[in-house]
Design a protein around this motif. Structure first.
Motif, PDB file in Angstrom:
ATOM      1  N   ILE A 160       3.582  10.220  -9.593  1.00 24.81           N
ATOM      2  CA  ILE A 160       2.939  10.520 -10.879  1.00 24.81           C
ATOM      3  C   ILE A 160       2.161  11.833 -10.795  1.00 24.81           C
ATOM      4  O   ILE A 160       2.272  12.698 -11.668  1.00 24.81           O
ATOM      5  CB  ILE A 160       2.004   9.366 -11.303  1.00 24.81           C
ATOM      6  N   LYS A 161       1.410  11.962  -9.729  1.00 22.78           N
ATOM      7  CA  LYS A 161       0.577  13.152  -9.542  1.00 22.78           C
ATOM      8  C   LYS A 161       1.421  14.424  -9.484  1.00 22.78           C
ATOM      9  O   LYS A 161       1.029  15.476 -10.008  1.00 22.78           O
ATOM     10  CB  LYS A 161      -0.235  13.005  -8.255  1.00 22.78           C
ATOM     11  N   ASN A 162       2.586  14.335  -8.858  1.00 22.51           N
ATOM     12  CA  ASN A 162       3.420  15.522  -8.652  1.00 22.51           C
ATOM     13  C   ASN A 162       4.641  15.583  -9.579  1.00 22.51           C
ATOM     14  O   ASN A 162       5.507  16.435  -9.398  1.00 22.51           O
ATOM     15  CB  ASN A 162       3.891  15.552  -7.188  1.00 22.51           C
ATOM     16  N   ASN A 163       4.686  14.652 -10.535  1.00 21.66           N
ATOM     17  CA  ASN A 163       5.813  14.607 -11.480  1.00 21.66           C
ATOM     18  C   ASN A 163       7.149  14.631 -10.732  1.00 21.66           C
ATOM     19  O   ASN A 163       8.031  15.436 -11.018  1.00 21.66           O
ATOM     20  CB  ASN A 163       5.723  15.767 -12.482  1.00 21.66           C
ATOM     21  N   ALA A 200       0.832  -1.210   0.000  1.00 26.29           N
ATOM     22  CA  ALA A 200       0.000   0.000   0.000  1.00 26.29           C
ATOM     23  C   ALA A 200       0.867   1.261   0.000  1.00 26.29           C
ATOM     24  O   ALA A 200       0.555   2.242  -0.693  1.00 26.29           O
ATOM     25  CB  ALA A 200      -0.931  -0.003   1.213  1.00 26.29           C
ATOM     26  N   ILE A 201       1.953   1.231   0.755  1.00 28.54           N
ATOM     27  CA  ILE A 201       2.847   2.390   0.791  1.00 28.54           C
ATOM     28  C   ILE A 201       3.553   2.555  -0.549  1.00 28.54           C
ATOM     29  O   ILE A 201       3.616   3.661  -1.108  1.00 28.54           O
ATOM     30  CB  ILE A 201       3.870   2.276   1.942  1.00 28.54           C
ATOM     31  N   GLY A 202       4.087   1.459  -1.084  1.00 27.12           N
ATOM     32  CA  GLY A 202       4.777   1.537  -2.373  1.00 27.12           C
ATOM     33  C   GLY A 202       3.868   2.028  -3.477  1.00 27.12           C
ATOM     34  O   GLY A 202       4.248   2.888  -4.292  1.00 27.12           O
ATOM     35  N   THR A 203       2.633   1.506  -3.497  1.00 24.31           N
ATOM     36  CA  THR A 203       1.655   1.926  -4.496  1.00 24.31           C
ATOM     37  C   THR A 203       1.280   3.391  -4.300  1.00 24.31           C
ATOM     38  O   THR A 203       1.165   4.158  -5.264  1.00 24.31           O
ATOM     39  CB  THR A 203       0.392   1.044  -4.415  1.00 24.31           C
ATOM     40  N   GLY A 204       1.104   3.783  -3.039  1.00 19.77           N
ATOM     41  CA  GLY A 204       0.759   5.168  -2.715  1.00 19.77           C
ATOM     42  C   GLY A 204       1.854   6.142  -3.119  1.00 19.77           C
ATOM     43  O   GLY A 204       1.573   7.229  -3.638  1.00 19.77           O
ATOM     44  N   ILE A 205       3.101   5.749  -2.888  1.00 25.37           N
ATOM     45  CA  ILE A 205       4.227   6.594  -3.303  1.00 25.37           C
ATOM     46  C   ILE A 205       4.214   6.765  -4.820  1.00 25.37           C
ATOM     47  O   ILE A 205       4.404   7.873  -5.338  1.00 25.37           O
ATOM     48  CB  ILE A 205       5.573   5.990  -2.831  1.00 25.37           C
ATOM     49  N   PHE A 206       3.979   5.669  -5.527  1.00 30.61           N
ATOM     50  CA  PHE A 206       3.944   5.748  -6.990  1.00 30.61           C
ATOM     51  C   PHE A 206       2.855   6.713  -7.459  1.00 30.61           C
ATOM     52  O   PHE A 206       3.073   7.531  -8.359  1.00 30.61           O
ATOM     53  CB  PHE A 206       3.715   4.355  -7.599  1.00 30.61           C
TER      54      PHE A 206
END
Length: 268
Positions: A89-92, A79-85
């Motif tokens: 992406i959202k913040n480039n 969940a953390i790894g996915t959330g970081i990804f």
């Protein structure tokens, strides 16, 4: 990465307070599974984001954890790894990917593997190329999580994945060779089964044949476990293969693999 020299505590309660603080701050690697399980990943994440001026990422990632049906070390890790990804992406923010991929904390490097495994823009070849450095990581935790991170993609693209991974069997690094076997186990540990390999384990021969006499026990254990997995659905395949190997490969390494491969069959 440098080799871990600390032995680590035998139980969570025996971990010195200063060691646990260092682990939760991301200042040192875990020395064993006890420490790995003891790290507070939420706190580690918070400390990482504070130090890198990215605290705005914290709330949405914590929400990912809260929404989990079952919270375990592995599901929180994912969940953390996915959330970081998602935040990258959202913040480039590709700089953050570099930071976590090379971090001294093994658990933070584990998170980085999911930024590869959850990237829909990567094809199978690119995904496996990107995960290979993690498969060679000196830390056991990173090596285990990295194959978990890409296993769904391997399963969905089995033929292409097996072709690519068969080439990894000749790599001089035993960790990379082991990944080729471990990531494709029909049943595996802490992961979804690969139904196609449970029913048709012969598809894995492109990897298994090349590792049947590997010098590294780490690899031998994985190959033996691969075949033991297969024996639970296709015992005749495993029996016949082991008989074939007994005649073709008269090495102590193959003998060891066969013993591990046959353990479930011989219990019956």
């Amino acid at each position: 990465m440098t080799e871990i020299k600390r032995k680590g505590s035998r139980s969570t309660k025996d971990i010195p307070k200063e060691i646990l603080e260092q682990l939760n701050n991301g200042e040192i690697e875990t020395a064993n599974l006890v420490e790995w399980l003891a790290v507070d990943q939420r706190l580690l994440l918070e400390n990482l984001l504070k130090r890198t001026d990215r605290t705005k990422y914290l709330k949405p990632i914590l929400l990912n954890i809260e929404n989990l049906k079952k919270q375990t070390v592995n599901t929180i890790n994912e969940a953390i790894g996915t959330g970081i990804f998602e935040q990258v992406i959202k913040n480039n923010d590709t700089e953050f990917l570099t930071i976590i991929s090379n971090h001294k904390s093994d658990l933070i490097r584990c998170w980085a593997t999911y930024t590869i495994g959850r990237n829909p823009k990567l094809n199978v070849k690119e995904m496996l190329e990107n995960i290979q450095p993690f498969s060679a990581d000196k830390h056991f935790g990173v090596r285990e999580i990295c194959w978990l991170a890409v296993r769904p993609t391997i399963s969905k693209n089995l033929a292409e994945s097996l072709e690519i991974l068969s080439k990894w069997t000749s790599n001089e690094d035993e960790n990379i060779r082991r990944f080729a076997s471990e990531a494709t186990r029909p049943r595996g540990v802490w992961c979804e089964h690969i139904e196609e390999l449970k029913q048709h384990p012969e598809l894995g021969l492109t990897i298994l044949e090349l590792l049947k006499s590997d010098k590294a026990k780490y690899v031998q254990d994985s190959v033996g476990n691969w075949l033991n997995d297969a024996s639970k659905t296709q015992p005749d395949f495993v029996k016949n293969l082991c008989e074939k190997w007994k005649k073709e490969s008269l090495t102590k390494e193959t003998t060891y693999i066969i013993k591990k491969a046959m353990r479930t069959i011989e219990k019956k």
